[in-house]
Design a protein around this motif. Sequence first.
Motif, PDB file in Angstrom:
ATOM      1  N   ILE A   1       0.837  -1.203   0.000  1.00 50.94           N
ATOM      2  CA  ILE A   1       0.000   0.000   0.000  1.00 50.94           C
ATOM      3  C   ILE A   1       0.871   1.252   0.000  1.00 50.94           C
ATOM      4  CG2 ILE A   1      -1.723   1.298   1.310  1.00 50.94           C
ATOM      5  CD1 ILE A   1      -2.866  -1.362   2.232  1.00 50.94           C
ATOM      6  N   LYS A   2       1.972   1.201   0.721  1.00 51.67           N
ATOM      7  CA  LYS A   2       2.909   2.327   0.748  1.00 51.67           C
ATOM      8  C   LYS A   2       3.427   2.634  -0.652  1.00 51.67           C
ATOM      9  CE  LYS A   2       7.517   3.408   2.583  1.00 51.67           C
ATOM     10  NZ  LYS A   2       8.588   2.949   3.491  1.00 51.67           N
ATOM     11  N   LYS A   3       3.808   1.584  -1.413  1.00 53.08           N
ATOM     12  CA  LYS A   3       4.311   1.785  -2.774  1.00 53.08           C
ATOM     13  C   LYS A   3       3.240   2.379  -3.681  1.00 53.08           C
ATOM     14  CE  LYS A   3       7.798  -1.883  -2.602  1.00 53.08           C
ATOM     15  NZ  LYS A   3       8.177  -3.238  -3.087  1.00 53.08           N
ATOM     16  N   LEU A   4       2.011   1.891  -3.529  1.00 54.34           N
ATOM     17  CA  LEU A   4       0.910   2.418  -4.340  1.00 54.34           C
ATOM     18  C   LEU A   4       0.622   3.870  -3.986  1.00 54.34           C
ATOM     19  CD1 LEU A   4      -1.529  -0.638  -4.248  1.00 54.34           C
ATOM     20  CD2 LEU A   4      -0.224   0.171  -6.222  1.00 54.34           C
ATOM     21  N   LEU A   5       0.668   4.155  -2.696  1.00 48.16           N
ATOM     22  CA  LEU A   5       0.428   5.523  -2.249  1.00 48.16           C
ATOM     23  C   LEU A   5       1.443   6.496  -2.814  1.00 48.16           C
ATOM     24  CD1 LEU A   5      -0.578   5.582   1.530  1.00 48.16           C
ATOM     25  CD2 LEU A   5      -1.787   6.620  -0.377  1.00 48.16           C
ATOM     26  N   LEU A   6       2.718   6.113  -2.772  1.00 45.74           N
ATOM     27  CA  LEU A   6       3.776   6.995  -3.248  1.00 45.74           C
ATOM     28  C   LEU A   6       3.606   7.338  -4.724  1.00 45.74           C
ATOM     29  CD1 LEU A   6       6.887   5.545  -1.372  1.00 45.74           C
ATOM     30  CD2 LEU A   6       5.846   7.798  -1.043  1.00 45.74           C
ATOM     31  N   ARG A   7       3.075   6.393  -5.488  1.00 42.20           N
ATOM     32  CA  ARG A   7       2.882   6.635  -6.925  1.00 42.20           C
ATOM     33  C   ARG A   7       1.863   7.729  -7.193  1.00 42.20           C
ATOM     34  NH1 ARG A   7       2.535   0.574  -9.605  1.00 42.20           N
ATOM     35  NH2 ARG A   7       4.650  -0.098  -9.061  1.00 42.20           N
ATOM     36  N   ILE A   8       0.871   7.836  -6.308  1.00 38.94           N
ATOM     37  CA  ILE A   8      -0.212   8.801  -6.555  1.00 38.94           C
ATOM     38  C   ILE A   8      -0.099  10.047  -5.681  1.00 38.94           C
ATOM     39  CG2 ILE A   8      -1.805   6.994  -7.279  1.00 38.94           C
ATOM     40  CD1 ILE A   8      -3.131   7.182  -4.538  1.00 38.94           C
ATOM     41  N   MET A   9       0.943  10.089  -4.845  1.00 40.29           N
ATOM     42  CA  MET A   9       1.097  11.219  -3.943  1.00 40.29           C
ATOM     43  C   MET A   9       1.406  12.503  -4.693  1.00 40.29           C
ATOM     44  SD  MET A   9       0.540  10.584  -0.787  1.00 40.29           S
ATOM     45  CE  MET A   9       0.715   9.450   0.608  1.00 40.29           C
ATOM     46  N   LYS A  10       1.144  13.612  -4.002  1.00 39.07           N
ATOM     47  CA  LYS A  10       1.375  14.942  -4.554  1.00 39.07           C
ATOM     48  C   LYS A  10       2.839  15.145  -4.912  1.00 39.07           C
ATOM     49  CE  LYS A  10       0.901  19.796  -3.222  1.00 39.07           C
ATOM     50  NZ  LYS A  10       0.568  20.705  -2.110  1.00 39.07           N
ATOM     51  N   LYS A  11       3.072  15.732  -6.064  1.00 46.24           N
ATOM     52  CA  LYS A  11       4.426  16.037  -6.533  1.00 46.24           C
ATOM     53  C   LYS A  11       4.564  17.552  -6.708  1.00 46.24           C
ATOM     54  CE  LYS A  11       4.624  11.620  -8.939  1.00 46.24           C
ATOM     55  NZ  LYS A  11       3.394  11.133  -8.282  1.00 46.24           N
ATOM     56  N   PRO A  12       5.787  18.069  -6.706  1.00 43.73           N
ATOM     57  CA  PRO A  12       5.969  19.512  -6.910  1.00 43.73           C
ATOM     58  C   PRO A  12       5.373  19.956  -8.246  1.00 43.73           C
ATOM     59  CG  PRO A  12       8.007  18.501  -6.136  1.00 43.73           C
ATOM     60  CD  PRO A  12       7.064  17.376  -6.464  1.00 43.73           C
ATOM     61  N   SER A  13       4.841  21.170  -8.268  1.00 39.84           N
ATOM     62  CA  SER A  13       4.268  21.688  -9.504  1.00 39.84           C
ATOM     63  C   SER A  13       5.370  22.047 -10.487  1.00 39.84           C
ATOM     64  CB  SER A  13       3.412  22.921  -9.205  1.00 39.84           C
ATOM     65  OG  SER A  13       4.237  23.994  -8.803  1.00 39.84           O
ATOM     66  N   PRO A  14       5.066  22.042 -11.805  1.00 41.27           N
ATOM     67  CA  PRO A  14       6.077  22.393 -12.818  1.00 41.27           C
ATOM     68  C   PRO A  14       6.707  23.763 -12.587  1.00 41.27           C
ATOM     69  CG  PRO A  14       4.143  21.437 -13.856  1.00 41.27           C
ATOM     70  CD  PRO A  14       3.791  21.654 -12.413  1.00 41.27           C
ATOM     71  N   ASP A  15       5.923  24.694 -12.004  1.00 39.83           N
ATOM     72  CA  ASP A  15       6.453  26.044 -11.770  1.00 39.83           C
ATOM     73  C   ASP A  15       7.608  26.032 -10.789  1.00 39.83           C
ATOM     74  OD1 ASP A  15       4.663  27.135 -13.502  1.00 39.83           O
ATOM     75  OD2 ASP A  15       3.218  27.722 -11.970  1.00 39.83           O
ATOM     76  N   ASP A  16       7.560  25.093  -9.816  1.00 34.13           N
ATOM     77  CA  ASP A  16       8.635  25.012  -8.818  1.00 34.13           C
ATOM     78  C   ASP A  16       9.982  24.724  -9.454  1.00 34.13           C
ATOM     79  OD1 ASP A  16       6.807  25.480  -6.847  1.00 34.13           O
ATOM     80  OD2 ASP A  16       6.624  23.403  -6.203  1.00 34.13           O
ATOM     81  N   LYS A  17       9.971  23.992 -10.565  1.00 33.65           N
ATOM     82  CA  LYS A  17      11.220  23.543 -11.187  1.00 33.65           C
ATOM     83  C   LYS A  17      11.984  24.681 -11.849  1.00 33.65           C
ATOM     84  CE  LYS A  17       9.462  18.858 -11.820  1.00 33.65           C
ATOM     85  NZ  LYS A  17       9.089  17.798 -12.763  1.00 33.65           N
ATOM     86  N   LYS A  18      11.348  25.843 -11.970  1.00 36.36           N
ATOM     87  CA  LYS A  18      12.024  26.997 -12.561  1.00 36.36           C
ATOM     88  C   LYS A  18      12.973  27.655 -11.563  1.00 36.36           C
ATOM     89  CE  LYS A  18       7.916  28.016 -15.359  1.00 36.36           C
ATOM     90  NZ  LYS A  18       6.812  28.986 -15.561  1.00 36.36           N
ATOM     91  N   ASN A  19      12.799  27.335 -10.276  1.00 44.73           N
ATOM     92  CA  ASN A  19      13.580  27.978  -9.228  1.00 44.73           C
ATOM     93  C   ASN A  19      14.825  27.178  -8.869  1.00 44.73           C
ATOM     94  OD1 ASN A  19      11.480  29.919  -8.940  1.00 44.73           O
ATOM     95  ND2 ASN A  19      10.371  28.534  -7.589  1.00 44.73           N
ATOM     96  N   VAL A  20      15.840  27.885  -8.396  1.00 44.79           N
ATOM     97  CA  VAL A  20      17.015  27.217  -7.843  1.00 44.79           C
ATOM     98  C   VAL A  20      16.608  26.469  -6.572  1.00 44.79           C
ATOM     99  CG1 VAL A  20      19.302  27.540  -6.824  1.00 44.79           C
ATOM    100  CG2 VAL A  20      18.602  28.907  -8.814  1.00 44.79           C
ATOM    101  N   LEU A  21      15.837  27.150  -5.712  1.00 41.95           N
ATOM    102  CA  LEU A  21      15.294  26.519  -4.514  1.00 41.95           C
ATOM    103  C   LEU A  21      14.095  25.671  -4.915  1.00 41.95           C
ATOM    104  CD1 LEU A  21      14.962  26.106  -1.448  1.00 41.95           C
ATOM    105  CD2 LEU A  21      13.634  28.235  -1.404  1.00 41.95           C
ATOM    106  N   GLN A  22      14.161  24.390  -4.633  1.00 43.80           N
ATOM    107  CA  GLN A  22      13.084  23.464  -4.985  1.00 43.80           C
ATOM    108  C   GLN A  22      12.240  23.138  -3.759  1.00 43.80           C
ATOM    109  OE1 GLN A  22      12.664  21.990  -8.329  1.00 43.80           O
ATOM    110  NE2 GLN A  22      13.956  23.779  -8.658  1.00 43.80           N
ATOM    111  N   ARG A  23      10.931  23.150  -3.942  1.00 41.20           N
ATOM    112  CA  ARG A  23      10.036  22.690  -2.872  1.00 41.20           C
ATOM    113  C   ARG A  23       9.979  21.167  -2.953  1.00 41.20           C
ATOM    114  NH1 ARG A  23       3.643  23.151  -2.250  1.00 41.20           N
ATOM    115  NH2 ARG A  23       3.778  22.708  -4.451  1.00 41.20           N
TER     116      ARG A  23
END
Length: 203
Positions: free
Chosen positions: A119-141
């Motif tokens: 269940i943990k593995k399945l959960l991680l697959r669908i968990m929230k990921k950083p938005s594409p906008d975050d990737k434009k920054n040097v500092l990553q959320r």
Amino acid sequence: MSRGYFADFGEMKKHGGKIAMANKIIIPAMAATKFPALEVNFSDGSSLKLPITSGGNGSSADKLDVPKASLLCLSFRGSSQAMINSWSKPFLDEFCSSNETQLFEVSLIESWLLRRNLIKKLLLRIMKKPSPDDKKNVLQRQIVYSFGDHYYFRKELNILNLLTGYVFLLDKFGRIRWQGFGSATPEEVSSLLACTALLLEEA
């Protein structure tokens, strides 16, 4: 430490998650306590041990990767995400071009069912990921998850109410130099940003 949901909920009705006001000034290094070690998982299944410090933490990060200031935002329930955002968004906006800061949003999952491997593995697959906008920054959320019984971790940090959000600003040695709770006020955001700037100036 073994309080129930209704005790937490009753407390939330009284203060809306603001169990205490944030520090107004930075905690002196000599008086600061260490943040307890916490293993976390990214949504791709890879793991990391927080905090990342210059003292070494068993992670693959070398000393060039050690941040001068790290903001760790902890939530135990999805309902506290808006509180976490009130701290993490201004921090990201202010230090988006800094390579000496790090930002982790940590969801702590204690349910015995959700901690089971499959269940943990399945959960991680669908968990929230950083938005594409975050990737434009040097500092990553960086959005990470910690599965397990966090009783002793919570005890070290004196975390009682699981319905609110907790925010810790750490220095490069993993010491807690500032902390906040619940939703941020404008004054508290100013304090967080000012204390972070001071950490970036430390040798």
